[in-house]
Write a protein that holds these residues in place. Structure first.
Motif, PDB file in Angstrom:
ATOM      1  N   UNK A  89      38.543  21.011  48.667  1.00 51.97           N
ATOM      2  CA  UNK A  89      38.103  19.942  47.772  1.00 51.97           C
ATOM      3  C   UNK A  89      38.946  19.956  46.507  1.00 51.97           C
ATOM      4  N   UNK A  90      39.482  21.124  46.189  1.00 51.24           N
ATOM      5  CA  UNK A  90      40.459  21.269  45.111  1.00 51.24           C
ATOM      6  C   UNK A  90      41.748  21.744  45.766  1.00 51.24           C
ATOM      7  N   UNK A  91      42.777  20.936  45.677  1.00 50.22           N
ATOM      8  CA  UNK A  91      44.038  21.282  46.348  1.00 50.22           C
ATOM      9  C   UNK A  91      45.156  21.619  45.372  1.00 50.22           C
ATOM     10  N   UNK A  92      44.925  21.443  44.097  1.00 51.12           N
ATOM     11  CA  UNK A  92      45.938  21.733  43.080  1.00 51.12           C
ATOM     12  C   UNK A  92      45.954  23.237  42.817  1.00 51.12           C
ATOM     13  N   UNK A  93      46.857  23.953  43.485  1.00 51.17           N
ATOM     14  CA  UNK A  93      46.902  25.413  43.384  1.00 51.17           C
ATOM     15  C   UNK A  93      47.211  25.891  41.978  1.00 51.17           C
ATOM     16  N   UNK A  94      48.102  25.208  41.281  1.00 53.22           N
ATOM     17  CA  UNK A  94      48.431  25.621  39.911  1.00 53.22           C
ATOM     18  C   UNK A  94      47.203  25.525  39.007  1.00 53.22           C
ATOM     19  N   UNK A  95      46.444  24.445  39.137  1.00 47.73           N
ATOM     20  CA  UNK A  95      45.228  24.281  38.351  1.00 47.73           C
ATOM     21  C   UNK A  95      44.210  25.357  38.718  1.00 47.73           C
ATOM     22  N   UNK A  96      44.026  25.576  40.014  1.00 48.91           N
ATOM     23  CA  UNK A  96      43.120  26.623  40.483  1.00 48.91           C
ATOM     24  C   UNK A  96      43.513  27.976  39.888  1.00 48.91           C
ATOM     25  N   UNK A  97      44.787  28.334  39.994  1.00 48.14           N
ATOM     26  CA  UNK A  97      45.261  29.630  39.477  1.00 48.14           C
ATOM     27  C   UNK A  97      45.039  29.738  37.977  1.00 48.14           C
ATOM     28  N   UNK A  98      45.312  28.666  37.254  1.00 48.29           N
ATOM     29  CA  UNK A  98      45.156  28.676  35.802  1.00 48.29           C
ATOM     30  C   UNK A  98      43.690  28.894  35.405  1.00 48.29           C
ATOM     31  N   UNK A  99      42.794  28.126  35.993  1.00 43.60           N
ATOM     32  CA  UNK A  99      41.374  28.255  35.650  1.00 43.60           C
ATOM     33  C   UNK A  99      40.830  29.603  36.118  1.00 43.60           C
ATOM     34  N   UNK A 100      41.231  30.031  37.299  1.00 50.21           N
ATOM     35  CA  UNK A 100      40.758  31.318  37.828  1.00 50.21           C
ATOM     36  C   UNK A 100      41.174  32.456  36.898  1.00 50.21           C
ATOM     37  N   UNK A 101      42.397  32.419  36.442  1.00 54.57           N
ATOM     38  CA  UNK A 101      42.886  33.461  35.526  1.00 54.57           C
ATOM     39  C   UNK A 101      42.093  33.451  34.219  1.00 54.57           C
ATOM     40  N   UNK A 102      41.841  32.270  33.678  1.00 49.90           N
ATOM     41  CA  UNK A 102      41.064  32.165  32.434  1.00 49.90           C
ATOM     42  C   UNK A 102      39.652  32.719  32.622  1.00 49.90           C
ATOM     43  N   UNK A 103      39.035  32.441  33.769  1.00 48.95           N
ATOM     44  CA  UNK A 103      37.698  32.955  34.042  1.00 48.95           C
ATOM     45  C   UNK A 103      37.696  34.475  34.171  1.00 48.95           C
ATOM     46  N   UNK A 104      38.726  35.021  34.794  1.00 49.87           N
ATOM     47  CA  UNK A 104      38.820  36.483  34.910  1.00 49.87           C
ATOM     48  C   UNK A 104      39.011  37.129  33.537  1.00 49.87           C
ATOM     49  N   UNK A 105      39.851  36.543  32.705  1.00 55.56           N
ATOM     50  CA  UNK A 105      40.052  37.057  31.344  1.00 55.56           C
ATOM     51  C   UNK A 105      38.743  36.983  30.562  1.00 55.56           C
ATOM     52  N   UNK A 106      38.042  35.863  30.677  1.00 57.09           N
ATOM     53  CA  UNK A 106      36.770  35.711  29.981  1.00 57.09           C
ATOM     54  C   UNK A 106      35.777  36.773  30.432  1.00 57.09           C
ATOM     55  N   UNK A 107      35.694  37.023  31.729  1.00 54.79           N
ATOM     56  CA  UNK A 107      34.779  38.048  32.230  1.00 54.79           C
ATOM     57  C   UNK A 107      35.100  39.420  31.660  1.00 54.79           C
ATOM     58  N   UNK A 108      36.372  39.768  31.610  1.00 59.76           N
ATOM     59  CA  UNK A 108      36.781  41.063  31.043  1.00 59.76           C
ATOM     60  C   UNK A 108      36.439  41.139  29.562  1.00 59.76           C
ATOM     61  N   UNK A 109      36.690  40.068  28.841  1.00 63.53           N
ATOM     62  CA  UNK A 109      36.407  40.064  27.407  1.00 63.53           C
ATOM     63  C   UNK A 109      34.899  40.100  27.129  1.00 63.53           C
ATOM     64  N   UNK A 110      34.115  39.466  27.967  1.00 63.82           N
ATOM     65  CA  UNK A 110      32.665  39.553  27.827  1.00 63.82           C
ATOM     66  C   UNK A 110      32.194  40.993  28.022  1.00 63.82           C
ATOM     67  N   UNK A 111      32.720  41.653  29.034  1.00 58.63           N
ATOM     68  CA  UNK A 111      32.348  43.051  29.267  1.00 58.63           C
ATOM     69  C   UNK A 111      32.744  43.932  28.085  1.00 58.63           C
TER      70      UNK A 111
END
Length: 125
Positions: A89-111
């Motif tokens: 449903x989402x085929x834009x890999x660059x967008x997926x990678x960008x948002x996924x990376x931001x979410x992972x960084x946010x999770x680490x910073x929250x911890x």
């Protein structure tokens, strides 16, 4: 100081905006009311939990509890993003990678933020 000065809130705000735009512009219209709705809500919940926790910062355990909710909502957002990509449903890999990376960084910073609150809680930051 305001919650708006927190790096975790700024990151969460940015991701929420990215996800909202993604669901409007980069996905099939039928997903607007299915997985698109879910991912928008979970990303907004992360942001809101940070704000609510900050409002309760005088009470260490309350602060930590809402930051834990933020982590859970962030994890949920990652799962929705992965589902959208896996189902194409989402085929834009660059967008997926960008948002996924931001979410992972946010999770680490929250911890890390929770650890800092646990170690040196001050009600007025």
């Amino acid at each position: 100081m305001s919650y708006k000065n927190l790096e975790i809130w700024k990151l969460s705000r940015g991701v929420t905006i990215d996800i909202h735009k993604m669901t409007l512009n980069k996905m099939p219209k039928f997903e607007m009311y299915e997985e698109g709705s879910q991912i928008r809500r979970s990303s907004k919940s992360t942001r809101s939990s940070i704000v609510e926790g900050y409002g309760r910062r005088r009470y260490k355990q309350e602060f930590i509890r809402f930051l834990s909710y933020a982590i859970a909502s962030n994890d949920e957002t990652i799962d929705h993003l992965e589902t959208l990509f896996e189902t194409e449903s989402l085929t834009d890999k660059d967008l997926y990678d960008d948002i996924h990376k931001k979410l992972e960084v946010l999770g680490k910073k929250l911890n890390l933020f929770i650890k800092a609150v646990e170690a040196g809680h001050k009600s007025e930051k």
